[in-house]
Design an enzyme around this catalytic site. Sequence first.
Site, PDB file in Angstrom:
ATOM      1  CD  GLU A 179      -2.675  -1.229   2.555  1.00 50.00           C
ATOM      2  OE1 GLU A 179      -2.598  -0.278   3.373  1.00 50.00           O
ATOM      3  OE2 GLU A 179      -3.373  -2.227   2.742  1.00 50.00           O
ATOM      4  CD  GLU A 436       7.506 -11.035  -3.928  1.00 50.99           C
ATOM      5  OE1 GLU A 436       7.507 -11.315  -2.723  1.00 50.99           O
ATOM      6  OE2 GLU A 436       6.480 -10.756  -4.560  1.00 50.99           O
TER       7      GLU A 436
HETATM    8  C1  LIG Z   1       7.433  -3.052 -10.622  1.00 50.93           C
HETATM    9  C2  LIG Z   1       6.962  -3.405  -9.250  1.00 50.93           C
HETATM   10  C3  LIG Z   1       6.140  -4.498  -9.062  1.00 50.93           C
HETATM   11  C4  LIG Z   1       5.675  -4.812  -7.791  1.00 50.93           C
HETATM   12  N1  LIG Z   1       4.803  -5.862  -7.628  1.00 50.93           N
HETATM   13  C5  LIG Z   1       4.217  -6.050  -6.420  1.00 50.93           C
HETATM   14  C6  LIG Z   1       3.163  -7.014  -6.251  1.00 50.93           C
HETATM   15  O1  LIG Z   1       2.821  -7.742  -7.168  1.00 50.93           O
HETATM   16  N2  LIG Z   1       2.549  -7.097  -5.051  1.00 50.93           N
HETATM   17  C7  LIG Z   1       2.904  -6.323  -4.005  1.00 50.93           C
HETATM   18  O2  LIG Z   1       2.288  -6.430  -2.960  1.00 50.93           O
HETATM   19  N3  LIG Z   1       3.914  -5.422  -4.115  1.00 50.93           N
HETATM   20  C8  LIG Z   1       4.573  -5.264  -5.287  1.00 50.93           C
HETATM   21  N4  LIG Z   1       5.562  -4.335  -5.429  1.00 50.93           N
HETATM   22  C9  LIG Z   1       5.993  -3.582  -4.260  1.00 50.93           C
HETATM   23  C10 LIG Z   1       7.388  -3.969  -3.804  1.00 50.93           C
HETATM   24  O3  LIG Z   1       7.374  -5.236  -3.209  1.00 50.93           O
HETATM   25  C11 LIG Z   1       7.897  -2.845  -2.879  1.00 50.93           C
HETATM   26  O4  LIG Z   1       8.125  -1.714  -3.704  1.00 50.93           O
HETATM   27  C12 LIG Z   1       9.163  -3.247  -2.161  1.00 50.93           C
HETATM   28  O5  LIG Z   1       8.926  -4.275  -1.236  1.00 50.93           O
HETATM   29  C13 LIG Z   1       9.789  -2.051  -1.408  1.00 50.93           C
HETATM   30  O6  LIG Z   1       8.830  -1.309  -0.712  1.00 50.93           O
HETATM   31  P1  LIG Z   1       8.744   0.269  -0.927  1.00 50.93           P
HETATM   32  O7  LIG Z   1       8.738   0.521  -2.397  1.00 50.93           O
HETATM   33  O8  LIG Z   1       7.621   0.783  -0.152  1.00 50.93           O
HETATM   34  O9  LIG Z   1      10.111   0.829  -0.390  1.00 50.93           O
HETATM   35  P2  LIG Z   1      10.402   1.278   1.127  1.00 50.93           P
HETATM   36  O10 LIG Z   1       9.924   0.211   2.051  1.00 50.93           O
HETATM   37  O11 LIG Z   1       9.927   2.631   1.316  1.00 50.93           O
HETATM   38  O12 LIG Z   1      11.996   1.252   1.112  1.00 50.93           O
HETATM   39  C14 LIG Z   1      12.800   2.362   0.692  1.00 50.93           C
HETATM   40  C15 LIG Z   1      14.254   2.074   1.040  1.00 50.93           C
HETATM   41  O13 LIG Z   1      14.381   1.884   2.453  1.00 50.93           O
HETATM   42  C16 LIG Z   1      14.989   0.645   2.720  1.00 50.93           C
HETATM   43  N5  LIG Z   1      14.431   0.055   3.935  1.00 50.93           N
HETATM   44  C17 LIG Z   1      13.137  -0.028   4.321  1.00 50.93           C
HETATM   45  N6  LIG Z   1      13.036  -0.686   5.485  1.00 50.93           N
HETATM   46  C18 LIG Z   1      14.302  -1.049   5.841  1.00 50.93           C
HETATM   47  C19 LIG Z   1      14.878  -1.741   6.939  1.00 50.93           C
HETATM   48  N7  LIG Z   1      14.126  -2.241   7.926  1.00 50.93           N
HETATM   49  N8  LIG Z   1      16.220  -1.925   6.956  1.00 50.93           N
HETATM   50  C20 LIG Z   1      17.008  -1.448   5.961  1.00 50.93           C
HETATM   51  N9  LIG Z   1      16.525  -0.774   4.914  1.00 50.93           N
HETATM   52  C21 LIG Z   1      15.186  -0.574   4.844  1.00 50.93           C
HETATM   53  C22 LIG Z   1      14.675  -0.230   1.506  1.00 50.93           C
HETATM   54  O14 LIG Z   1      15.589  -1.284   1.380  1.00 50.93           O
HETATM   55  C23 LIG Z   1      14.783   0.784   0.384  1.00 50.93           C
HETATM   56  O15 LIG Z   1      16.127   0.942   0.038  1.00 50.93           O
HETATM   57  C24 LIG Z   1       6.068  -4.029  -6.683  1.00 50.93           C
HETATM   58  C25 LIG Z   1       6.925  -2.938  -6.882  1.00 50.93           C
HETATM   59  C26 LIG Z   1       7.360  -2.616  -8.133  1.00 50.93           C
HETATM   60  C27 LIG Z   1       8.240  -1.419  -8.304  1.00 50.93           C
END
Ligand SMILES: Cc1cc2nc3c(=O)[nH]c(=O)nc-3n(C[C@H](O)[C@H](O)[C@H](O)COP(=O)(O)OP(=O)(O)OC[C@H]3O[C@@H](n4cnc5c(N)ncnc54)[C@H](O)[C@@H]3O)c2cc1C
Length: 560
Positions: A179, A436
Amino acid sequence: MPGENFYTENKDLKFLMDEIIDWKAIVDLKEKIGDEECPYDDAEEAKATYLGMLEDPVGDIAAKRFAPRAEEVDTIGCQYKDGEVIFPEGLKRNLQDLMDAQLMGMTIPREYGGLQFPETVYTAAIEVVSQADASLMNFFGLQGGIAETIMEFASDELKQQYLPRMSTGEFTGAMALTEPDAGSDLAAVSAKADIEAEIDPETGMWHINGTKRFITNGCGDVILVLARSEDASRKSGGRGLSFFLVEKGDTVKVRRIENKLGIHGSPTCELYFDNSPAYLIGRRGMGLARYTAWLMLAARLAIGAQAQGIAEAALQESLKYAEEREQFGKPIRQFPQVAAMLANMRVYTEASRALLYATSEIVDLHQGAERRELKEETKAYGKLAEALTPIAKYYSTEIANKICYDAIQIHGGNGFMKDYPVERLYRDVRITNIYEGTSQIQVNWGISRLVRGDLNEYIAGLAEKVTRNPELKAEVDKAAAVLQECLAFLKEKDVGYRELIAPHAVDIFIDVAVGYLFLAQAEKWEYKVEVARKFIHDMAPRVEMNRQYTLDALLVELNP
Ligand SMILES: Cc1cc2nc3c(=O)[nH]c(=O)nc-3n(C[C@H](O)[C@H](O)[C@H](O)COP(=O)(O)OP(=O)(O)OC[C@H]3O[C@@H](n4cnc5c(N)ncnc54)[C@H](O)[C@@H]3O)c2cc1C
């Protein structure tokens, strides 16, 4: 993309499938040889069926159909019009080919129309398909994880309702976890299952309201949704989340699709659930801890395989280009730095493959033990699968990114142009270490398991399998001792410190594991002695560097 068959031409993958994977152990656990419903007389026959399928249709259609269409699929991409997602023609034909070849239900049980193949075969098939077109994997490779989750946790009624249609490919799947405010931190999921609504006692139906974003194939037919079902003031965080199955319909709206860097043949949708009818999967409140965790393990293995396929494609493109391109009167592959880049690309493609398939094998053994209700084995293999999967995903996806980077370098200015496939590969690979779970999340998971000692016996077991090349083995043994030194040190440190150095300590584990895996491979294929020698030669300074980072990390905040 060169090639006639992406399975038979991939000597390393074929070697792993022919010689390394212990099919007997997998088949013994996953099949009931002798039972009427089992189509195989013995493990050999099962193995021949699996590998025959990888050769034809998988390797054949990947090379002859998917790869030639990849450029068109990438250029046209998926479009969005009036609430509908429109697929490019090449993608439609790819999906039809997968359906005609009966590949969409690769791991779904035969009783639901699937092939009931082991995960390891599926991993190989995903790699081969991704070598041709990484974005296609997001239909083919996602299907298994969704279907297996339904198989594992849904009611018999839901299984009957959805799995046969997923096996034929009539239905494709999606998983809706993310989300806007819940990405890496899925416990922050807020979409609210409307528990106030009256539940029809006959259907037991729930309703879901809320927005999910970044959903791969969100326009698919079967959507698994993580949603808050419990009052957040009483059950906060993950404990308040449940897992639901929602079928595509008028109440599920695709609001937009993302305009993105790569994997253009895979629509990434923003979904709006408007009081959508939903079936509860499993037990309330276990959505994150049990079902999402399970689904994500399967999906992480698939993404590792996707990255592996992209790396193989980049390697093959680079080998071809370096042979054809001449500068200073000779093919560029003859220049020492280009030759070294090519050799490194090969060694590390094979390194990540070694770990990926070793992990896949463990996942199969775990699933098999679980289905046979073998308690001890289920626990032991489960612990290994949980620890190895995020590490393998991290390694495959980071390595593949590096390999695509080098592939562009080998192509020089041409690599920057859309005229050569490496430009697409470089864009496609970039998502693999983000979705993932980012690499940071994977190594956080990995380090917690390593410090707990969950992989100690595994490493010792890998070492025991090496009986030749004692000098090389001694080098890996030294690295294994460094790993133990670092883990003992980290036991005394807090979580913040452990997470800070997680990539370094996890990298030491990977070097040790791959070192032993290569040496075991070298006992069955002479060529691998040289691969192992090169890897182990690189490993010594890398392990020492990572040891120092681990034992003496420095975190600074810089505010000029
Ligand atoms: C093309 C695409 C397809 C996708 N498909 C799906 C799907 O089918 N279903 C679904 O549910 N989601 C999907 N996603 C979502 C995807 O899984 C998330 O984008 C991903 O897990 C990262 O979450 P975020 O983008 O909110 O980044 P954030 O969580 O905001 O992370 C930003 C940065 O902070 C770092 N960070 C965050 N928490 C920590 C921590 N605890 N320790 C160290 N570093 C941290 C991350 O590593 C990253 O570098 C998709 C995303 C994309 C771009």
